[in-house]
Design an enzyme around this catalytic site. Structure first.
Site, PDB file in Angstrom:
ATOM      1  N   LYS A 177     -26.104  -1.876  46.254  1.00  0.00           N
ATOM      2  CA  LYS A 177     -25.456  -0.925  46.128  1.00  0.00           C
ATOM      3  C   LYS A 177     -24.002  -0.090  46.012  1.00  0.00           C
ATOM      4  O   LYS A 177     -23.585   0.317  45.281  1.00  0.00           O
ATOM      5  CB  LYS A 177     -26.285   0.282  46.821  1.00  0.00           C
ATOM      6  CG  LYS A 177     -27.189   0.507  47.175  1.00  0.00           C
ATOM      7  CD  LYS A 177     -27.891   1.867  48.360  1.00  0.00           C
ATOM      8  CE  LYS A 177     -29.557   1.861  48.247  1.00  0.00           C
ATOM      9  NZ  LYS A 177     -29.880   2.639  47.232  1.00  0.00           N
ATOM     10  N   GLU A 203     -12.088  -1.904  48.014  1.00  0.00           N
ATOM     11  CA  GLU A 203     -11.284  -3.488  47.846  1.00  0.00           C
ATOM     12  C   GLU A 203     -11.989  -4.577  48.385  1.00  0.00           C
ATOM     13  O   GLU A 203     -12.141  -5.876  47.269  1.00  0.00           O
ATOM     14  CB  GLU A 203     -10.100  -3.640  49.047  1.00  0.00           C
ATOM     15  CG  GLU A 203      -9.151  -2.881  48.668  1.00  0.00           C
ATOM     16  CD  GLU A 203      -7.844  -3.247  47.292  1.00  0.00           C
ATOM     17  OE1 GLU A 203      -8.100  -3.987  46.678  1.00  0.00           O
ATOM     18  OE2 GLU A 203      -7.551  -2.398  47.360  1.00  0.00           O
ATOM     19  N   LYS A 251     -27.026 -10.798  61.894  1.00  0.00           N
ATOM     20  CA  LYS A 251     -26.689 -11.905  63.510  1.00  0.00           C
ATOM     21  C   LYS A 251     -28.285 -13.066  63.269  1.00  0.00           C
ATOM     22  O   LYS A 251     -29.088 -12.971  62.888  1.00  0.00           O
ATOM     23  CB  LYS A 251     -27.850 -10.826  64.798  1.00  0.00           C
ATOM     24  CG  LYS A 251     -26.198 -10.137  65.196  1.00  0.00           C
ATOM     25  CD  LYS A 251     -26.894  -8.643  66.170  1.00  0.00           C
ATOM     26  CE  LYS A 251     -25.865  -8.028  66.910  1.00  0.00           C
ATOM     27  NZ  LYS A 251     -24.801  -8.968  67.400  1.00  0.00           N
ATOM     28  N   SER A 273     -28.782 -14.898  68.913  1.00  0.00           N
ATOM     29  CA  SER A 273     -27.923 -14.048  68.558  1.00  0.00           C
ATOM     30  C   SER A 273     -28.508 -13.042  69.794  1.00  0.00           C
ATOM     31  O   SER A 273     -28.450 -11.792  70.527  1.00  0.00           O
ATOM     32  CB  SER A 273     -26.358 -13.578  68.143  1.00  0.00           C
ATOM     33  OG  SER A 273     -25.952 -14.697  68.133  1.00  0.00           O
ATOM     34  N   LYS A 316     -29.071 -10.881  73.020  1.00  0.00           N
ATOM     35  CA  LYS A 316     -28.941  -8.987  73.178  1.00  0.00           C
ATOM     36  C   LYS A 316     -30.176  -8.324  74.124  1.00  0.00           C
ATOM     37  O   LYS A 316     -29.456  -7.813  74.882  1.00  0.00           O
ATOM     38  CB  LYS A 316     -28.325  -8.845  71.764  1.00  0.00           C
ATOM     39  CG  LYS A 316     -28.013  -7.082  72.074  1.00  0.00           C
ATOM     40  CD  LYS A 316     -26.991  -6.836  71.142  1.00  0.00           C
ATOM     41  CE  LYS A 316     -26.173  -5.534  71.029  1.00  0.00           C
ATOM     42  NZ  LYS A 316     -25.426  -5.273  69.911  1.00  0.00           N
ATOM     43  N   ARG A 350     -30.171  -9.307  77.379  1.00  0.00           N
ATOM     44  CA  ARG A 350     -28.778  -8.109  77.724  1.00  0.00           C
ATOM     45  C   ARG A 350     -29.288  -6.688  78.025  1.00  0.00           C
ATOM     46  O   ARG A 350     -28.729  -6.083  79.203  1.00  0.00           O
ATOM     47  CB  ARG A 350     -27.986  -8.420  77.477  1.00  0.00           C
ATOM     48  CG  ARG A 350     -26.707  -8.035  77.787  1.00  0.00           C
ATOM     49  CD  ARG A 350     -25.208  -8.611  77.560  1.00  0.00           C
ATOM     50  NE  ARG A 350     -24.933  -9.335  76.191  1.00  0.00           N
ATOM     51  CZ  ARG A 350     -24.910  -8.259  75.073  1.00  0.00           C
ATOM     52  NH1 ARG A 350     -24.680  -7.184  75.192  1.00  0.00           N
ATOM     53  NH2 ARG A 350     -25.033  -8.638  73.598  1.00  0.00           N
ATOM     54  N   GLU A 372     -26.144  -1.154  59.758  1.00  0.00           N
ATOM     55  CA  GLU A 372     -24.314  -0.416  60.603  1.00  0.00           C
ATOM     56  C   GLU A 372     -23.982  -0.814  59.613  1.00  0.00           C
ATOM     57  O   GLU A 372     -23.364  -2.236  58.837  1.00  0.00           O
ATOM     58  CB  GLU A 372     -24.250  -0.967  61.745  1.00  0.00           C
ATOM     59  CG  GLU A 372     -22.926  -0.644  61.905  1.00  0.00           C
ATOM     60  CD  GLU A 372     -22.492  -1.393  63.536  1.00  0.00           C
ATOM     61  OE1 GLU A 372     -22.283  -0.427  64.510  1.00  0.00           O
ATOM     62  OE2 GLU A 372     -22.057  -2.585  63.015  1.00  0.00           O
ATOM     63  N   ALA A 420      -8.022  -4.519  63.337  1.00  0.00           N
ATOM     64  CA  ALA A 420      -9.602  -5.336  64.023  1.00  0.00           C
ATOM     65  C   ALA A 420      -9.503  -6.690  64.017  1.00  0.00           C
ATOM     66  O   ALA A 420     -10.277  -7.084  65.355  1.00  0.00           O
ATOM     67  CB  ALA A 420     -10.208  -4.543  63.310  1.00  0.00           C
TER      68      ALA A 420
END
Length: 259
Positions: free
Chosen positions: A50, A68, A75, A79, A83, A86, A169, A181
């Site tokens: 998209k 840009e 993942k 991982s 998680k 956890r 996400e 970041a």
């Protein structure tokens, strides 16, 4: 309906996440887990497609392109399993899908803050995109200075056995935000939980600088878009008036008045 079983033996996967299981049950378990992960891969690719369509359209049919760069990340199974342990998820795919919302991620980098919101509106305005959650760290930065627009969105993925809703996400930020970041991630990765206070202070100051840079670039971008050339009729009138020669400051002021 998805044939994935309601409950899965997470313990066996977590003890040997990369093992080559021989039993029929173990093979089925790995098959189901692979299928579960493929949903997210396809959902992520759907969002990337998209955004690529929008980017190509702007590149070929518009004067400017608000996108840009687009990147994506899925993942890896290790991982995800880490998680799961956890977060203490229930041993069901439904629980994993509910509690772990960053299995699939897409990042969009824009030149200007206004572009971030523009691209967000274009993406989430599509009929098959459903907004689940928005976290606007641009308007409300994190205490450490982090700025970005996070959106948890749901898109339909059509598997061989039917439609499956998948969460992806999406992070949208400017080039300056992305640079900050990236540096912040490298520092925390190197020092883990023991980052020197001097570096934390430096990061906060750098975040302020990045915010000021975004504001300045946005202002200049707006001026460029709104100034333009003088209307032809006005140019003719100025040239036809022999006893009036407008100075450069006057011409600049006129330019700024044009929409």
């Amino acid at each position: 309906m998805d044939p994935t079983p309601a409950r899965i033996d997470l313990g066996r996967l977590m003890e040997q996440p990369t093992a080559d299981f021989q039993s029929e049950d173990s093979q089925q378990l790995r098959h189901d887990f692979t299928r579960f992960m493929m949903r997210y891969k396809f959902g992520m690719e759907e969002i990337v497609t998209k955004l690529s369509i929008l980017r190509d359209e702007f590149a070929h049919l518009h004067d400017t392109n608000p996108i840009e760069n687009v990147s994506s990340r899925l993942k890896n199974p290790d991982s995800v399993l880490e998680k799961i342990g956890r977060k203490g998820c229930e041993p069901t795919f439904e629980s994993i899908a509910e509690k772990i919302t960053d299995i699939a991620g897409v990042r969009v980098t824009c030149s200007f803050v206004s572009d971030v919101y523009h691209v967000f509106d274009l993406l989430t305005g599509q009929s098959d995109v459903h907004i689940v959650e928005i976290r606007d760290y641009i308007t409300n930065p994190k205490p450490n200075g982090y700025r970005s627009l996070h959106a948890l969105i749901e898109v339909p993925v059509f598997m061989s056995d039917g439609e499956v809703p998948v969460l992806v996400e999406v992070q949208m930020r400017t080039i300056a935000m992305d640079f900050w970041a990236s540096l912040e991630h490298k520092i925390h990765y190197k020092y883990r939980q023991d980052v020197p206070e001097a570096l934390l202070t430096g990061l906060r100051e750098a975040a302020d600088t990045a915010r000021e840079l975004d504001a300045t670039m946005e202002r200049l971008h707006t001026e460029v878009k709104t100034s333009g050339e003088l209307p032809v009729e006005l140019q003719r009138k100025l040239r036809g008036t022999a006893d009036v020669v407008p100075d450069e400051d006057f011409v600049e002021r006129l330019k700024r008045l044009q929409p």
